[in-house]
Design an enzyme around this catalytic site. Structure first.
Site, PDB file in Angstrom:
ATOM      1  N   CYS A  13       2.183  -3.926   3.538  1.00 53.54           N
ATOM      2  CA  CYS A  13       1.841  -5.323   3.037  1.00 53.54           C
ATOM      3  C   CYS A  13       2.018  -5.297   1.511  1.00 53.54           C
ATOM      4  O   CYS A  13       2.859  -4.319   0.786  1.00 53.54           O
ATOM      5  CB  CYS A  13       0.469  -5.729   3.282  1.00 53.54           C
ATOM      6  SG  CYS A  13      -0.895  -4.708   2.630  1.00 53.54           S
ATOM      7  N   ASN A  16      -1.928  -3.356  -0.015  1.00 51.93           N
ATOM      8  CA  ASN A  16      -2.367  -2.273   0.677  1.00 51.93           C
ATOM      9  C   ASN A  16      -4.030  -2.184   0.647  1.00 51.93           C
ATOM     10  O   ASN A  16      -4.378  -1.167   0.692  1.00 51.93           O
ATOM     11  CB  ASN A  16      -1.836  -1.072   0.166  1.00 51.93           C
ATOM     12  CG  ASN A  16      -2.193   0.306   1.187  1.00 51.93           C
ATOM     13  OD1 ASN A  16      -2.371   1.539   0.712  1.00 51.93           O
ATOM     14  ND2 ASN A  16      -2.166  -0.111   2.337  1.00 51.93           N
ATOM     15  N   CYS A  18      -5.724  -5.242   2.261  1.00 50.82           N
ATOM     16  CA  CYS A  18      -6.466  -6.065   3.321  1.00 50.82           C
ATOM     17  C   CYS A  18      -5.341  -5.688   4.783  1.00 50.82           C
ATOM     18  O   CYS A  18      -5.974  -4.981   5.667  1.00 50.82           O
ATOM     19  CB  CYS A  18      -6.230  -7.498   2.809  1.00 50.82           C
ATOM     20  SG  CYS A  18      -7.060  -7.848   1.470  1.00 50.82           S
ATOM     21  N   ARG A  19      -4.305  -6.148   4.821  1.00 52.20           N
ATOM     22  CA  ARG A  19      -3.876  -6.291   6.180  1.00 52.20           C
ATOM     23  C   ARG A  19      -3.085  -4.914   6.682  1.00 52.20           C
ATOM     24  O   ARG A  19      -3.417  -4.693   7.681  1.00 52.20           O
ATOM     25  CB  ARG A  19      -2.385  -7.210   6.069  1.00 52.20           C
ATOM     26  CG  ARG A  19      -2.866  -8.813   5.949  1.00 52.20           C
ATOM     27  CD  ARG A  19      -1.779  -9.607   5.605  1.00 52.20           C
ATOM     28  NE  ARG A  19      -1.221  -9.202   4.290  1.00 52.20           N
ATOM     29  CZ  ARG A  19      -0.164  -9.675   3.619  1.00 52.20           C
ATOM     30  NH1 ARG A  19       0.648 -10.565   4.171  1.00 52.20           N
ATOM     31  NH2 ARG A  19       0.264  -9.431   2.298  1.00 52.20           N
ATOM     32  N   SER A  20      -2.397  -4.288   5.787  1.00 52.51           N
ATOM     33  CA  SER A  20      -1.768  -2.889   6.178  1.00 52.51           C
ATOM     34  C   SER A  20      -2.867  -1.908   6.438  1.00 52.51           C
ATOM     35  O   SER A  20      -2.864  -1.055   7.381  1.00 52.51           O
ATOM     36  CB  SER A  20      -0.401  -2.570   5.527  1.00 52.51           C
ATOM     37  OG  SER A  20      -0.766  -2.135   4.044  1.00 52.51           O
ATOM     38  N   ASP A 131      -1.650 -13.724   4.523  1.00 51.92           N
ATOM     39  CA  ASP A 131      -2.213 -13.005   3.508  1.00 51.92           C
ATOM     40  C   ASP A 131      -3.698 -13.785   3.365  1.00 51.92           C
ATOM     41  O   ASP A 131      -3.809 -14.826   3.036  1.00 51.92           O
ATOM     42  CB  ASP A 131      -1.414 -13.173   2.390  1.00 51.92           C
ATOM     43  CG  ASP A 131      -2.054 -12.480   0.988  1.00 51.92           C
ATOM     44  OD1 ASP A 131      -3.286 -12.000   1.338  1.00 51.92           O
ATOM     45  OD2 ASP A 131      -1.260 -12.326  -0.116  1.00 51.92           O
TER      46      ASP A 131
END
Ligand code: 4NP
Length: 168
Positions: A13, A16, A18-20, A131
């Site tokens: 993401c 690095n 939140c999402r990934s 995001d």
């Protein structure tokens, strides 16, 4: 990175945090549950460097924890060209992450390993994981739902395609 594992999955993401990292935590939990740890390595990175060395965003951490997913020990790191060589399956969270990942492939060798994460989502919508960083708390829960079902779908597909089985 553990070269002895034949399947090495990397989630990408922007920050690095939140999402990934969530995808890494969810996927790692699924891999453990299916006793595939000796076959599958999992990690995550960001295309940007702003948060390198930091733990996951506390809002993402809390949502993960509420679903029984631990993000403990994760520290943000930035994508580098060698990751494209070392990992076997690379999933970008949105189209900007996909672009920035491919941009590092200066000799056009690794494009076949890189794709949008939500290509594997049974409900792909616009094929991007939104995001959540600047949004409200609902954004983090929405990201969890997307990541949870997509990680299951990815692992099902990998185990089928690669004929992976848990050790006896
Ligand atoms: P991520 O979220 O890419 O899912 O980790 C973000 C984290 C930080 C920023 C943007 C997105 N930022 O602008 O600092």
């Amino acid at each position: 990175m553990d070269e002895s594992r034949p399947v090495r999955v990397l989630f990408v993401c922007l920050g690095n945090i939140c999402r990934s990292p969530l995808a890494e935590g969810v996927f790692r939990k699924l891999v453990k549950e299916r006793r595939l740890d000796s076959a599958i390595e999992v990690s995550s990175v960001g295309t940007g460097n702003w948060h390198v060395g930091e733990p996951p965003d506390r809002r993402m951490y809390a949502v993960a924890q509420s679903h029984g997913v631990s993000l403990d020990g994760k520290v943000a790191r930035q994508l580098r060209e060698s990751d494209l060589e070392n990992y076997t399956h690379i999933f970008a969270m949105d189209k900007a992450n996909l672009h920035d990942t491919l941009y590092l492939d200066t000799r056009d060798r690794f494009g076949h390993k890189v794709r949008l994460f939500r290509e594997m989502d049974p409900e792909p919508d616009d094929y991007q994981v939104p995001d959540p960083y600047y949004g409200g708390p609902n954004g983090f829960e929405e990201v969890y739902e997307i990541v949870d079902r997509t990680c299951s779908s990815i692992l099902n597909r990998l185990t089928q395609d690669l004929n992976l089985a848990a050790p006896k």
